[in-house]
Design a protein around this motif. Structure first.
Motif, PDB file in Angstrom:
ATOM      1  N   LEU A 113       0.846  -1.195   0.000  1.00  0.00           N
ATOM      2  CA  LEU A 113       0.000   0.000   0.000  1.00  0.00           C
ATOM      3  C   LEU A 113       0.878   1.240   0.000  1.00  0.00           C
ATOM      4  N   THR A 119      -7.721   1.195   2.354  1.00  0.00           N
ATOM      5  CA  THR A 119      -7.734  -0.263   2.220  1.00  0.00           C
ATOM      6  C   THR A 119      -8.367  -0.887   3.452  1.00  0.00           C
ATOM      7  N   ALA A 188      -9.655  -2.358  -1.647  1.00  0.00           N
ATOM      8  CA  ALA A 188      -8.822  -1.147  -1.707  1.00  0.00           C
ATOM      9  C   ALA A 188      -9.501  -0.134  -2.606  1.00  0.00           C
TER      10      ALA A 188
END
Length: 247
Positions: A113, A119, A188
């Motif tokens: 990420l 997310t 996400a």
């Protein structure tokens, strides 16, 4: 089957196109090893136009046998950060500066990420829960004292955007890597779904359900209209049947 097609039912994407100018511009790549999505972000006004053809994403989604180790994924993350820094210097003729880059990488049941992807992960039997990056290990003592005095600065020290020239400001690449072995589902989004009224129902419902999908699309549209932007949702399910959430 078309050449280059990778059929992986555990991963899909939902794109919502609202703007005429196509901002954000998403660059995605899918391979036998996973999926990657990259975009540049800007606060307002004209956007920096990078030379996208200088960014090769294919190496990040190649197949791994056996499953890569955490050090290998961390090395791939460092490589991705370096390529995003180069991307932000790829158009010297641009009149607009590159603000920051974001990326989301799924790689053999690992997740990376970087930047503006809100997310959420679900353990089997539970609701989706937001993933908050740690306060970065590279934060100096002065910033840590400021955070202690003003908790609203926590989000600043958790930012994992990739900035031109400096790369990750507060984090090491390893702090942006997450093991999905014990995760049943992941969602996400470039939309902060937890800030929308639909969030409690989205968090409760399986990501494949009609209820979740419909509410996610509504949240994407609301965000797009409010901010004049395009959005993407990436959904992932654990391949292990014991980890999956029934619809």
């Amino acid at each position: 089957m078309p050449n280059g097609f990778h059929d992986d039912p555990s991963i899909d994407q939902i794109f919502h196109r609202h703007t005429e100018h196509g901002h954000y511009q998403f660059r995605t790549c899918r391979g036998t090893g996973g999926f990657v999505s990259v975009h540049l972000e800007h606060d307002r006004g004209y956007a920096y136009s990078p030379a996208w053809d200088t960014l090769d994403l294919a190496p990040f989604v190649r197949g791994w046998r056996p499953r890569p180790t955490r050090p290998q994924v961390e090395a791939s993350t460092a490589d991705l950060v370096a390529r995003l820094v180069s991307l932000q210097a790829s158009n010297p003729r641009s009149t607009c500066r590159p603000d920051r880059a974001s990326a989301f990488l799924l790689l053999a049941d690992w997740c990376v990420l970087l930047g503006g992807y809100s997310t959420y992960m679900r353990a089997p039997g539970g609701p989706l829960a937001r993933v908050e990056p740690p306060i970065g290990s590279r934060c100096d003592e002065r910033l840590r004292r400021a955070i202690a005095a003003e908790p609203s600065l926590h989000d600043l020290a958790r930012a994992t955007h990739v900035h031109a020239e400096v790369g990750l400001m507060f984090h090491t690449p390893g702090e942006c890597v997450y093991d999905l072995a014990a995760v049943g589902e992941l969602l996400a989004s470039t939309v902060p779904l937890h800030e929308h009224p639909e969030w409690p129902e989205i968090a409760r419902a399986p990501v494949d359900s009609l209820e979740s999908t419909g509410r996610v699309v509504l949240a994407m549209r609301d965000e797009a209209v409010a901010h004049g932007s395009d959005h993407v949702i990436i959904r992932w399910r654990n391949r292990d049947p014991a980890m999956q959430t029934p619809r």
